[in-house]
Design a protein around this motif. Structure first.
Motif, PDB file in Angstrom:
ATOM      1  N   GLY A  96       0.945  -0.855  -0.253  1.00  0.00           N
ATOM      2  CA  GLY A  96       0.089   0.353  -0.024  1.00  0.00           C
ATOM      3  C   GLY A  96       0.584   1.353  -0.435  1.00  0.00           C
ATOM      4  O   GLY A  96       2.091   1.354   0.363  1.00  0.00           O
ATOM      5  N   ASP A  97      -0.226   2.388   0.201  1.00  0.00           N
ATOM      6  CA  ASP A  97       0.977   4.372  -0.598  1.00  0.00           C
ATOM      7  C   ASP A  97       1.015   4.704   0.918  1.00  0.00           C
ATOM      8  O   ASP A  97       1.778   5.414   1.178  1.00  0.00           O
ATOM      9  N   ARG A  98       0.731   3.927   1.670  1.00  0.00           N
ATOM     10  CA  ARG A  98       0.775   4.439   3.356  1.00  0.00           C
ATOM     11  C   ARG A  98      -0.252   4.961   3.624  1.00  0.00           C
ATOM     12  O   ARG A  98      -0.027   6.003   4.322  1.00  0.00           O
ATOM     13  N   PHE A  99      -1.538   5.775   3.083  1.00  0.00           N
ATOM     14  CA  PHE A  99      -1.707   6.683   2.623  1.00  0.00           C
ATOM     15  C   PHE A  99      -1.508   7.931   2.442  1.00  0.00           C
ATOM     16  O   PHE A  99      -1.199   9.072   1.881  1.00  0.00           O
ATOM     17  N   GLN A 100      -0.487   8.407   3.811  1.00  0.00           N
ATOM     18  CA  GLN A 100      -0.211   9.692   3.591  1.00  0.00           C
ATOM     19  C   GLN A 100       1.277   9.896   2.844  1.00  0.00           C
ATOM     20  O   GLN A 100       1.276  10.863   1.985  1.00  0.00           O
ATOM     21  N   ARG A 101       1.484   9.086   2.096  1.00  0.00           N
ATOM     22  CA  ARG A 101       2.710   9.294   1.057  1.00  0.00           C
ATOM     23  C   ARG A 101       2.613   8.422  -0.288  1.00  0.00           C
ATOM     24  O   ARG A 101       2.763   8.118  -0.860  1.00  0.00           O
ATOM     25  N   MET A 102       0.991   9.062  -0.612  1.00  0.00           N
ATOM     26  CA  MET A 102       0.016   8.188  -1.118  1.00  0.00           C
ATOM     27  C   MET A 102       1.036   9.058  -3.100  1.00  0.00           C
ATOM     28  O   MET A 102       1.535   8.080  -4.003  1.00  0.00           O
ATOM     29  N   ALA A 103       1.651  10.261  -2.912  1.00  0.00           N
ATOM     30  CA  ALA A 103       2.538  10.602  -3.795  1.00  0.00           C
ATOM     31  C   ALA A 103       4.087   9.874  -4.543  1.00  0.00           C
ATOM     32  O   ALA A 103       4.474   9.339  -5.760  1.00  0.00           O
ATOM     33  N   ASP A 104       4.575   9.353  -2.927  1.00  0.00           N
ATOM     34  CA  ASP A 104       5.726   8.184  -3.245  1.00  0.00           C
ATOM     35  C   ASP A 104       4.976   7.075  -3.970  1.00  0.00           C
ATOM     36  O   ASP A 104       6.032   5.887  -4.549  1.00  0.00           O
ATOM     37  N   ALA A 105       3.692   7.160  -4.776  1.00  0.00           N
ATOM     38  CA  ALA A 105       3.785   5.410  -5.544  1.00  0.00           C
ATOM     39  C   ALA A 105       3.837   6.029  -6.643  1.00  0.00           C
ATOM     40  O   ALA A 105       3.760   4.624  -7.749  1.00  0.00           O
ATOM     41  N   GLN A 106       4.441   7.450  -7.155  1.00  0.00           N
ATOM     42  CA  GLN A 106       4.778   7.629  -8.568  1.00  0.00           C
ATOM     43  C   GLN A 106       6.257   7.862  -8.534  1.00  0.00           C
ATOM     44  O   GLN A 106       7.078   8.090 -10.027  1.00  0.00           O
ATOM     45  N   THR A 107       6.875   7.157  -7.935  1.00  0.00           N
ATOM     46  CA  THR A 107       8.718   6.935  -7.080  1.00  0.00           C
ATOM     47  C   THR A 107       8.696   6.337  -7.575  1.00  0.00           C
ATOM     48  O   THR A 107       8.384   5.471  -6.523  1.00  0.00           O
ATOM     49  N   LEU A 108      10.125   5.762  -8.135  1.00  0.00           N
ATOM     50  CA  LEU A 108      11.018   4.084  -7.790  1.00  0.00           C
ATOM     51  C   LEU A 108      11.621   3.957  -6.683  1.00  0.00           C
ATOM     52  O   LEU A 108      12.725   3.492  -6.360  1.00  0.00           O
ATOM     53  N   ASP A 109      12.151   5.119  -6.274  1.00  0.00           N
ATOM     54  CA  ASP A 109      13.161   5.303  -4.937  1.00  0.00           C
ATOM     55  C   ASP A 109      12.440   4.631  -3.743  1.00  0.00           C
ATOM     56  O   ASP A 109      13.217   4.780  -2.196  1.00  0.00           O
ATOM     57  N   ASN A 110      11.433   3.856  -3.760  1.00  0.00           N
ATOM     58  CA  ASN A 110      10.546   3.511  -2.297  1.00  0.00           C
ATOM     59  C   ASN A 110       9.524   2.760  -2.472  1.00  0.00           C
ATOM     60  O   ASN A 110       9.503   2.803  -3.752  1.00  0.00           O
ATOM     61  N   HIS A 111       8.912   1.794  -1.912  1.00  0.00           N
ATOM     62  CA  HIS A 111       8.378   0.746  -1.996  1.00  0.00           C
ATOM     63  C   HIS A 111       6.718   0.924  -1.799  1.00  0.00           C
ATOM     64  O   HIS A 111       6.142   0.033  -2.214  1.00  0.00           O
ATOM     65  N   HIS A 112       6.382   2.237  -1.641  1.00  0.00           N
ATOM     66  CA  HIS A 112       4.979   2.850  -1.546  1.00  0.00           C
ATOM     67  C   HIS A 112       4.641   3.191  -2.625  1.00  0.00           C
ATOM     68  O   HIS A 112       4.766   3.124  -3.374  1.00  0.00           O
ATOM     69  N   GLY A 113       2.834   2.081  -2.682  1.00  0.00           N
ATOM     70  CA  GLY A 113       2.301   1.883  -4.153  1.00  0.00           C
ATOM     71  C   GLY A 113       2.436   1.181  -4.621  1.00  0.00           C
ATOM     72  O   GLY A 113       2.434   1.085  -6.019  1.00  0.00           O
ATOM     73  N   LYS A 114       3.663   0.079  -4.399  1.00  0.00           N
ATOM     74  CA  LYS A 114       4.000  -1.249  -5.521  1.00  0.00           C
ATOM     75  C   LYS A 114       3.659  -2.280  -5.546  1.00  0.00           C
ATOM     76  O   LYS A 114       3.140  -2.859  -4.006  1.00  0.00           O
ATOM     77  N   VAL A 115       3.757  -3.114  -6.383  1.00  0.00           N
ATOM     78  CA  VAL A 115       3.956  -4.883  -6.370  1.00  0.00           C
ATOM     79  C   VAL A 115       5.340  -4.561  -6.621  1.00  0.00           C
ATOM     80  O   VAL A 115       6.341  -4.520  -7.710  1.00  0.00           O
ATOM     81  N   VAL A 116       5.896  -6.101  -6.044  1.00  0.00           N
ATOM     82  CA  VAL A 116       7.320  -6.119  -5.364  1.00  0.00           C
ATOM     83  C   VAL A 116       7.118  -7.476  -6.065  1.00  0.00           C
ATOM     84  O   VAL A 116       6.083  -8.450  -5.784  1.00  0.00           O
ATOM     85  N   ARG A 117       8.384  -8.477  -6.701  1.00  0.00           N
ATOM     86  CA  ARG A 117       8.884  -9.575  -7.298  1.00  0.00           C
ATOM     87  C   ARG A 117      10.304  -9.667  -6.840  1.00  0.00           C
ATOM     88  O   ARG A 117      10.686  -9.118  -6.646  1.00  0.00           O
ATOM     89  N   MET A 118       9.675 -11.287  -5.678  1.00  0.00           N
ATOM     90  CA  MET A 118      11.303 -11.403  -5.526  1.00  0.00           C
ATOM     91  C   MET A 118      11.355 -12.993  -5.838  1.00  0.00           C
ATOM     92  O   MET A 118      10.894 -13.564  -5.870  1.00  0.00           O
ATOM     93  N   ARG A 119      12.557 -13.561  -5.119  1.00  0.00           N
ATOM     94  CA  ARG A 119      12.911 -15.020  -5.154  1.00  0.00           C
ATOM     95  C   ARG A 119      12.356 -15.438  -3.556  1.00  0.00           C
ATOM     96  O   ARG A 119      11.569 -14.956  -2.973  1.00  0.00           O
ATOM     97  N   LYS A 120      12.271 -17.578  -3.371  1.00  0.00           N
ATOM     98  CA  LYS A 120      12.257 -17.400  -2.606  1.00  0.00           C
ATOM     99  C   LYS A 120      12.678 -17.074  -1.258  1.00  0.00           C
ATOM    100  O   LYS A 120      12.444 -17.393  -0.149  1.00  0.00           O
ATOM    101  N   ASP A 121      13.833 -16.525  -1.459  1.00  0.00           N
ATOM    102  CA  ASP A 121      14.952 -16.680  -0.997  1.00  0.00           C
ATOM    103  C   ASP A 121      15.087 -14.937   0.060  1.00  0.00           C
ATOM    104  O   ASP A 121      16.267 -14.717   0.215  1.00  0.00           O
TER     105      ASP A 121
END
Length: 370
Positions: free
Chosen positions: A165-190
Motif C-alpha cells: 500500500g501507499d501508506r495513505f499519507q505518502r500517496m505521492a510516493d506511488a509514482q517514484t521508484l526510490d521507495n516501495h510505497h504503492g508498488k507490487v514487488v517480486r522476489m525469489r523465495k530466498d
C-alpha cells in the motif's frame, strides 16, 4: 456499481432460452470465534491455518475447532489496518512445510512500521513456526495505521509477488521508484531479486519493484492465464481490477475514478493520462474489495468455472465476475444477507470455496453448491 454494460437484445434471449439461473450457494459455518481473521491457507488432512489481524496464527482442525495460537511469529505492529495479514503455503508444502506470511513490521527503534514478508517452516506437530526468515521489508518505514496492502501470490516460475500500500499519507510516493510505497514487488523465495525484474540496474530504482502507481491492493491471485491479477481500494470511488505487468504504471494518485474523502478531485482530477494504465474494471461508488480467487473446479457447475470472486467489506456481499478474457461481462452479487465483512476468498484443494469474515467474532465459511 461497476462500469455499466450495454447488452444487445439477442444475448438476453439466449439467456432466457438457457433455462433457470443457477441456485445461489449455501453457507456452511466451518469455524467461529476468530478475531478479525485475514487469510486462510490449506495444509493437510482437511486442516487450515488462519491469520488474525491482532497478531495470531491459528490451526483450524478438520472438524472446525480453532487451536491455540502458534508460537514463533516475529514482532508484529497490530493496530488500525495493520497486524498479521496474508498467508500462503508453498506450492511444494507437502514436502517442505514452508509458508509465507506478511505483516505490519515495527521499526527496530523509534517510530514507524511497514509491510514485511517472511518465510517459515510449520513444525511437524503444527504447534509453532521454525526457521523464520524475513525476506523483504518495505522501505521507508513510516508511522501509519493504514494501507499496508499485503497480499502474496506465488507465480508459476516460483517467484513471489507482494502487494504494498501507499501508506495513505505518502500517496505521492506511488509514482517514484526510490521507495516501495504503492508498488507490487517480486522476489525469489530466498528474498533475492530476479534478474528479469523491470527496474534492475536502473539508477535510483528499487530493484524489487514490478509495477507502480497502486493505492492499497487487498486482493491478488494467479489467473487461469498464468498472470497476476489484483484489485485495489480507490478513494471514495474508483476501486480497480488490474492485471499488473512488468514496469507498468497504474496511475495512482495522478489518475483515478475516485475523489477525495469529503468530496473534491484528487490532484488534477484526471481519470486518464498517456503512459498510465486503465483498470480492467472499476467500482464507483467503492465496494471496498478484499480477497480474491478464481474458480477452477467444477463444484459449482460449468457456469462458474473461470469466474473471479471477491469480497466486499463495505456492502458485505460476495461478488462474482464473469470474464471473457480480460473483460468483465457480468457482475453477480451473492450472500447479500450475510451481514458480515468478507475479508478473504479462497478455493480449497477440495474444490469448495472458503470465506473469512472480518468481525470481532469472525467466521470461516464454506460455500455449498446451491
Amino acid at each position: 456499481m461497476g462500469k455499466q454494460l450495454r447488452w444487445p437484445a439477442w444475448p438476453l434471449l439466449l439467456l432466457a432460452l438457457a433455462g433457470p439461473a443457477q441456485a445461489a450457494p449455501r453457507v456452511e459455518v466451518v469455524a467461529n470465534g476468530l478475531e478479525h481473521p485475514w487469510a486462510v491457507a490449506f495444509i493437510d488432512g482437511g486442516r487450515m491455518l488462519v491469520t488474525e489481524r491482532p497478531g495470531r496464527l491459528r490451526l483450524v482442525s478438520a472438524n472446525g475447532q480453532p487451536g491455540k495460537p502458534l508460537a514463533g511469529l516475529p514482532r508484529i505492529d497490530a493496530g488500525g489496518q495493520g497486524g498479521l495479514l496474508d498467508l500462503v503455503t508453498d506450492r511444494d508444502f507437502a514436502r517442505n512445510r514452508t509458508l509465507y506470511f506478511c505483516y505490519a513490521e515495527p521499526a527496530a527503534s523509534g517510530y514507524g512500521n511497514s509491510t514485511a514478508l517472511a518465510s517459515a517452516r510449520l513444525a511437524d506437530d503444527a504447534s509453532h513456526l521454525e526457521q523464520v526468515k524475513v525476506l523483504f521489508s518495505q522501505q521507508p518505514k513510516f508511522s501509519s495505521r493504514a494501507h499496508f496492502g499485503c497480499r502474496i501470490v506465488e507465480a508459476a516460475d516460483g517467484t513471489l509477488f507482494l502487494t504494498l500500500g501507499d501508506r495513505f499519507q505518502r500517496m505521492a510516493d506511488a509514482q517514484t521508484l526510490d521507495n516501495h510505497h504503492g508498488k507490487v514487488v517480486r522476489m525469489r523465495k530466498d528474498g533475492g531479486i530476479p534478474p528479469d525484474n523491470p527496474f534492475v540496474g536502473r539508477a535510483g530504482a528499487r530493484p524489487e519493484i514490478w509495477s507502480l502507481g497502486h493505492r492499497n491492493v487487498q486482493g491478488a491471485a494467479l489467473g487461469p492465464d498464468g498472470r497476476l491479477w489484483t484489485h485495489e481500494h480507490g478513494p471514495q470511488g474508483g476501486d480497480e481490477l488490474n492485471r499488473p505487468e512488468a514496469g507498468k504504471n497504474y496511475g495512482w494518485p495522478v489518475i483515478t475514478y475516485g475523489e477525495n474523502y469529503g468530496g473534491g478531485p484528487v490532484g488534477a482530477g484526471l481519470s486518464r493520462k498517456a503512459g498510465m494504465e486503465q483498470p480492467l474494471w472499476q467500482w464507483t461508488p467503492s465496494i471496498a474489495p478484499s480477497g480474491m480467487a478464481f474458480v477452477r473446479g467444477t463444484r459449482y457447475g460449468k457456469g462458474w468455472q473461470g469466474s473471479l470472486l471477491l469480497g466486499s467489506l463495505k456492502f458485505r456481499y460476495l461478488l462474482r465476475l464473469e470474464l471473457a478474457g480480460t473483460r468483465v461481462v457480468r457482475e453477480e452479487k451473492l450472500l447479500t444477507g450475510l451481514g458480515q465483512r468478507i475479508r478473504d476468498v479462497r478455493e480449497g484443494p477440495d474444490g469448495f470455496l472458503y470465506l473469512l469474515t472480518d468481525e470481532d467474532n469472525g467466521q470461516l465459511l464454506r460455500l455449498q453448491p446451491g
